[in-house]
Design an enzyme around this catalytic site. Structure first.
Site, PDB file in Angstrom:
ATOM      1  N   GLU A 108       6.936  14.377  -4.155  1.00  0.00           N
ATOM      2  CA  GLU A 108       6.452  13.638  -2.978  1.00  0.00           C
ATOM      3  C   GLU A 108       5.775  14.542  -1.941  1.00  0.00           C
ATOM      4  O   GLU A 108       4.735  14.179  -1.389  1.00  0.00           O
ATOM      5  CB  GLU A 108       7.611  12.895  -2.301  1.00  0.00           C
ATOM      6  CG  GLU A 108       8.084  11.656  -3.047  1.00  0.00           C
ATOM      7  CD  GLU A 108       9.098  11.978  -4.130  1.00  0.00           C
ATOM      8  OE1 GLU A 108       9.497  13.157  -4.243  1.00  0.00           O
ATOM      9  OE2 GLU A 108       9.482  11.054  -4.869  1.00  0.00           O
ATOM     10  N   HIS A 110      19.568   5.626  -0.935  1.00  0.00           N
ATOM     11  CA  HIS A 110      18.441   4.754  -1.296  1.00  0.00           C
ATOM     12  C   HIS A 110      18.351   3.531  -0.388  1.00  0.00           C
ATOM     13  O   HIS A 110      17.705   2.557  -0.743  1.00  0.00           O
ATOM     14  CB  HIS A 110      18.577   4.280  -2.745  1.00  0.00           C
ATOM     15  CG  HIS A 110      18.212   5.320  -3.759  1.00  0.00           C
ATOM     16  ND1 HIS A 110      18.942   6.465  -3.938  1.00  0.00           N
ATOM     17  CD2 HIS A 110      17.200   5.391  -4.652  1.00  0.00           C
ATOM     18  CE1 HIS A 110      18.397   7.199  -4.905  1.00  0.00           C
ATOM     19  NE2 HIS A 110      17.334   6.576  -5.342  1.00  0.00           N
TER      20      HIS A 110
END
Lengths: 459, 337
Positions: free
Chosen positions: A193, A262
């Site tokens: 990322e 998450h």
């Protein structure tokens, strides 16, 4: 011509220092780069180098002197062949220059008058003309359609991210895009990322219009340096020469049973950054219209989606080019007794609560902010001036929440219109637990919104 | 592979040598002046000087073509001067004035020139590496044949994002030259104390990126290596790594006393390997220039630098309105390539 050697500032904060030691004496010839003296700052002893060449004519400040102010003349430098005399020294050409002219003092901001503001101007025009046919569309399809339409109209738009191409999207948002646009414009990245957010930002500096998909915004924390330091700040740091026209998008906030790492809502984080725009749609029509606006925007846009909403269907207008402007809230329900403000998935609690409250005779006005930066505060304030009560709803954490910002703005801009303290309904101040019952309680609930409305309406 | 040492007589014209001499001297004198203005309090905050490393950017700019891009870290004054940015605008940015490249809003570490394809000036160690790969991504996307010089230091070479960028640059054959300016110290930590392998360029091998070490104190060696790298990238073969072994004479920033190395180490480098002295020597021994010719160049450079210093003092501070501009690009402020 003689010039003065001045006491240097050798750190960002140094105002004075000790001239610890001279390494040259009067009569010495010096070249640029030669070390003249050792100077002690509050942090360290530094070597002070000559800039100009010449002969040391006179040492004005002896070694061992403490508290020598920055820019005091410490020696006189002569040209080769020139001799030192007091007259030369009386008005030597300082090799330095004038201190910057003080800018006039900034006008002190006058606090906005708290009392009785005029009703703010708001744009409450409908999102699409009355009578436009609509089609039931999922949020997932709406996002895909928006990207496809913009990619058709501008070849500099491309999509990159993990599993966006051959896998057709981890959440199937990019389904079909590889087939239509090919691998040059729909690009699978490695799981990296930080790196691909940086590459996409560089590509935006280079004239492209990237859409970066984060599989979820949780993983964008690895990339947040590029989002903020590289994408959001460069236009300002370059004096307007170059910026990053791009979209960072992906699901944000809690999904279901995926635990603490998450399940985080980043709305309040990104909303704080000047240079970013932040959209967080609830409906499919807004997902489509805001995404098209985001891709066309010349600034970096954070586009916060929600996994649970991807499969929900809403009416989307059948228009060739349907867009929703940033900074324009949508009023979902008109009401008289209380204003409920939310955005993104928070809207489901707001709307459910309003429906139940209507059954109990409480009329709630429900506002979907749709974008958090820019934020349509005038619509909120105008509503509060009518209802005199405000409840905000979001899934994110309470401290530094979106709701606390809204509450402070409303307090400052419409204090006299409030008949009760603003209540901010948020997720609980805990990492997201895994257990089903705990997870349910960690999120904001419709019952909590109803209770908050009853509290501010004194029912 | 060790740093290439040219044993053969360099195939270089007198004019070229004089150009390199002039360009390196401009950087040296500009930086000395910047140090002086910092000492006077006219430049604030962090100020990282490039003195000693001049041959790196001058050699590589000699290998670049119009339209090629460059991006670097916060030690950026040399790169800007070498790619042709106006010394006045650079110095005025250092003093935080309206006449600076960023209208005074960027400072020493954050400067840009769209016109000269200079993409910063970045203050976060290593961040410019994926950004540079991204510039190359845009060029490959457009198919315009341009390459991007992405500069970073031996310190930044230990950042994870560098290897994320290496991987994608190799995977996608991006036309990017990763230039590792190895000045041997990551702020105050020597390479031996921070870096597991002495030859950083070999790290590209893990990604299939060719690389080589270059004598960064010799402008001709740097130029030759730059030409090999540019040819590789422009032919579509993907990225290339140049580890340019160089040395900074000054501290990491103006407030660094540089106690982590000996004065003798610095003096030895200055007296034996100085990049400007090497070219000066070539010009004089090769009878390409006389002492008087070089004095004339020195004078010309001194005038340019003094003029930039004057400009940077006389240019007004930015108007207070500038606080609120350039935060958002408006709808019509269309980016172009």
């Amino acid at each position: 011509m003689a010039s003065e050697i001045l006491m240097p500032a050798l750190s960002p904060t140094m105002e004075e220092g000790t001239l610890a030691k001279w390494l040259v004496k009067e009569g010495d010839t010096v070249n640029s780069g030669d070390i003249l003296a050792e100077i002690e700052t509050d942090k360290a002893t530094m070597e002070f180098e000559a800039v100009d060449e010449g002969v040391i004519g006179k040492i004005l400040i002896p070694e061992g002197s403490e508290g020598v102010k920055v820019n005091t003349a410490i020696a006189v430098l002569l040209d080769e062949g020139e001799s030192y005399d007091a007259d030369t020294a009386s008005a030597p050409a300082a090799s330095g220059g004038a201190a910057p002219v003080e800018a006039p003092a900034a006008p002190t901001p006058v606090p906005a008058a708290a009392a009785a503001p005029a009703a703010p101007e708001v744009d409450d025009s409908p999102d699409w003309p009355e009578g436009t046919p609509t089609v039931q569309t999922t949020v997932r399809e709406a996002l895909r359609d928006a990207m496809a339409e913009e990619m058709r109209s501008d070849e500099n738009v491309f999509l990159m991210g993990e599993e966006v191409a051959e896998y057709q999207g981890a959440y199937k948002v990019s389904q079909g895009l590889l087939d239509e646009f090919g691998p040059k414009r729909v690009i699978d990245t490695p799981i990296t990322e930080h790196g691909f957010a940086g590459i996409a930002t560089g590509a935006a500096f280079g004239g492209l219009r990237p859409i970066v998909e984060f599989m979820t915004f949780n993983f964008a924390m690895q990339a947040i340096d590029h989002i903020i330091n590289s994408a959001a700040k460069t236009l300002y740091m370059s004096g307007g020469q170059m910026g990053a026209p791009m979209v960072f998008r992906g699901p944000n906030g809690a999904a279901a049973r995926v635990g603490a790492q998450h399940s985080q809502d980043y709305a309040a984080w990104y909303m704080q950054i000047p240079g970013l725009k932040v959209a967080m749609p609830y409906s499919a029509a807004d997902a489509k219209g805001l995404m098209k606006t985001a891709i066309r925007d010349n600034n970096p846009v954070i586009f916060l989606e929600n996994e649970i909403l991807y499969g929900r269907s809403f009416e989307v207008p059948k228009l060739d080019d349907f867009t929703v402007p940033f900074g324009k809230a949508r009023i979902w329900r008109q009401g008289e007794d209380v204003t409920i403000v939310s955005f993104g998935i928070g809207m489901q609690y707001a709307l459910q609560a309003a429906e139940k409250l209507a059954g109990e005779g409480i009329s709630a006005e429900v506002i979907d902010l749709r974008t958090l930066r820019p934020m349509d505060l005038p619509t909120v304030i105008k509503s509060v001036m009518k209802t005199n009560r405000l409840v905000t709803v979001e899934e994110g954490w309470p401290q530094g929440s979106v709701g606390s910002y809204i509450a402070s703005e409303v307090m400052q801009q419409a204090f006299d219109y409030l008949d009760a303290p603003v209540i901010t309904c948020t997720g609980k101040d805990v990492p997201m637990p895994y257990a089903a019952n705990l997870e349910k309680h960690a999120l904001v609930t419709t019952d909590e919104v109803i209770a908050a409305v009853k509290q501010v309406t004194y029912r | 592979m060790a740093a290439r040492k040219s044993t053969k007589k360099p195939n270089v014209s007198a004019d070229e040598l004089k150009t390199y001499y002039r360009e390196m001297l401009l950087i040296r004198r500009f930086e000395e002046k910047a140090g002086q203005l910092y000492g006077m309090g006219l430049i604030g905050g962090f100020c990282h000087l490039y003195i000693g490393q001049e041959a790196v950017v001058v050699g590589l700019e000699a290998a670049a073509e119009e339209g090629d891009k460059r991006i670097t870290s916060y030690r950026d004054h040399g790169h800007m001067l070498a790619c042709g940015m106006d010394p006045d605008g650079v110095m005025a940015e250092l003093t935080g004035r309206a006449g600076g490249y960023s209208k005074g809003k960027g400072g020493s570490m954050h400067m840009f020139s769209k016109e000269k394809h200079f993409y910063g000036g970045h203050g976060i160690v290593g961040a410019q590496v994926p950004l540079g790969a991204g510039l190359a991504f845009a060029d490959k996307y457009k198919g315009n044949g341009r390459v991007t010089f992405t500069y970073f230091g031996d310190g930044a070479a230990n950042q994870g994002q560098v290897y994320e960028a290496f991987n994608m640059a190799a995977l996608w054959d991006l036309p990017v030259i990763f230039v590792i300016e190895n000045n041997q110290y990551a702020m105050g930590t020597s390479q031996a104390r921070s870096t597991s392998t002495p030859d950083i360029y070999t790290r590209g091998a893990a990604f299939g990126i060719p690389g080589e070490a270059v004598d960064g104190m010799n402008v001709l060696s740097v130029k030759e290596a730059g030409e090999r790298a540019v040819a590789h990238c422009r032919s579509g073969k993907g990225p290339y790594i140049l580890e340019v072994k160089t040395y900074r004479y000054r501290g990491h920033s103006m407030s660094d006393p540089a106690k982590y190395r000996t004065r003798e180490e610095v003096q030895k480098m200055r007296s034996e390997r100085d990049p400007i002295e090497q070219v000066r020597e070539m010009l004089l021994t090769g009878k390409h220039a006389t002492e008087d010719d070089l004095k004339a160049i020195d004078k010309e450079i001194k005038d340019i630098v003094n003029k930039s210093a004057e400009f940077s003092k006389e240019s007004p501070e930015p108007s207070l309105d500038e606080l609120w501009t350039d935060i958002y690009a408006d709808a019509t402020q269309q980016q172009s390539a």
